[in-house]
Design a protein around this motif. Structure first.
Motif, short mmCIF file in Angstrom:
data_model
loop_
_atom_site.label_atom_id
_atom_site.label_comp_id
_atom_site.label_asym_id
_atom_site.label_seq_id
_atom_site.Cartn_x
_atom_site.Cartn_y
_atom_site.Cartn_z
N ASP A 162 0.83 -1.20 0.00
CA ASP A 162 0.00 0.00 0.00
C ASP A 162 0.87 1.26 0.00
O ASP A 162 0.84 2.03 0.95
CB ASP A 162 -0.93 -0.02 1.22
N LYS A 164 0.56 4.09 -1.62
CA LYS A 164 -0.24 5.32 -1.54
C LYS A 164 -0.70 5.57 -0.11
O LYS A 164 -0.70 6.71 0.37
CB LYS A 164 -1.45 5.25 -2.46
N ARG A 167 2.10 7.04 1.99
CA ARG A 167 2.25 8.49 1.74
C ARG A 167 1.12 9.28 2.39
O ARG A 167 1.34 10.33 2.99
CB ARG A 167 2.32 8.75 0.24
N LEU A 168 -0.11 8.77 2.29
CA LEU A 168 -1.26 9.42 2.92
C LEU A 168 -1.05 9.52 4.42
O LEU A 168 -1.28 10.57 5.03
CB LEU A 168 -2.55 8.65 2.62
#
Length: 188
Positions: A162, A164, A167-168
């Motif tokens: 995961d 992304k 980063r989130l």
């Protein structure tokens, strides 16, 4: 806007039991309350859901080929954990490692990363810095374990299912450490 800068309900908008003139008291939201609400509404990344799932299975027995609440093997636990986060993984440790082209170095491990050992014969998940959750072997149970020197020596590589979400999560952590926004006034 009313004289005090408040929005007042007009008689057409007010419910039959409500007197629009009583809606003059504002509800004040502090910056800290706004920040808390934003954090509660932030989406939870798949890796966080996966870590929470795997950690909730601590104490479940190791079962070779297992991928259910009655027992998990190492890759079965990772499969189900990420499935709860909405990410499909292949069934075996070797297939899970091969499913991702980008490999993660030991020094760059983050929670949610899948870590592989013993020639791809074992997989665990980073639960927090320096620790992993895994289903070790027959006769043992799902548990969290410190990443030892022995683990480092048998480390093959890692993948990040995961990226992304990682980063989130970094952005959300920055927002949490930022000062609270200015206080707003809202009316009901």
């Amino acid at each position: 806007m009313g004289a005090a800068g408040l929005l007042l309900a007009t008689p057409a908008q007010a419910s039959p039991k409500e007197d629009p003139t009583t809606l003059t008291d504002p509800t004040t939201l502090t910056g800290a309350e706004i920040k808390r609400i934003r954090e509660q509404q932030a989406p939870k990344p798949a890796w966080k859901i996966a870590v929470d799932f795997a950690m909730s299975k601590r104490g479940t027995p190791y079962v070779w080929g297992g991928a259910s609440p009655s027992g998990y093997d190492c890759s079965g636990l990772m499969l189900r954990a990420y499935e709860h986060g909405g990410i499909e993984l292949p069934r075996t440790a070797a297939e899970q490692y091969g499913a991702f082209s980008k490999k993660i170095a030991w020094k760059d491990l983050k929670p949610g990363d899948l870590v592989f050992f013993h020639g791809l014969g074992h997989v665990g998940m980073i639960s927090r810095p320096g620790y992993m959750v895994h289903s070790p072997h027959t006769g043992d149970v799902v548990k969290e374990e410190r990443l030892s020197d022995w683990r480092r020596e048998s480390f093959v590589g890692a993948v990040r299912p995961d990226p992304k979400g990682v980063r989130l999560w970094a952005r959300l952590k920055e927002q949490r450490s930022a000062p609270a926004p200015a206080t707003f006034k809202a009316t009901l």
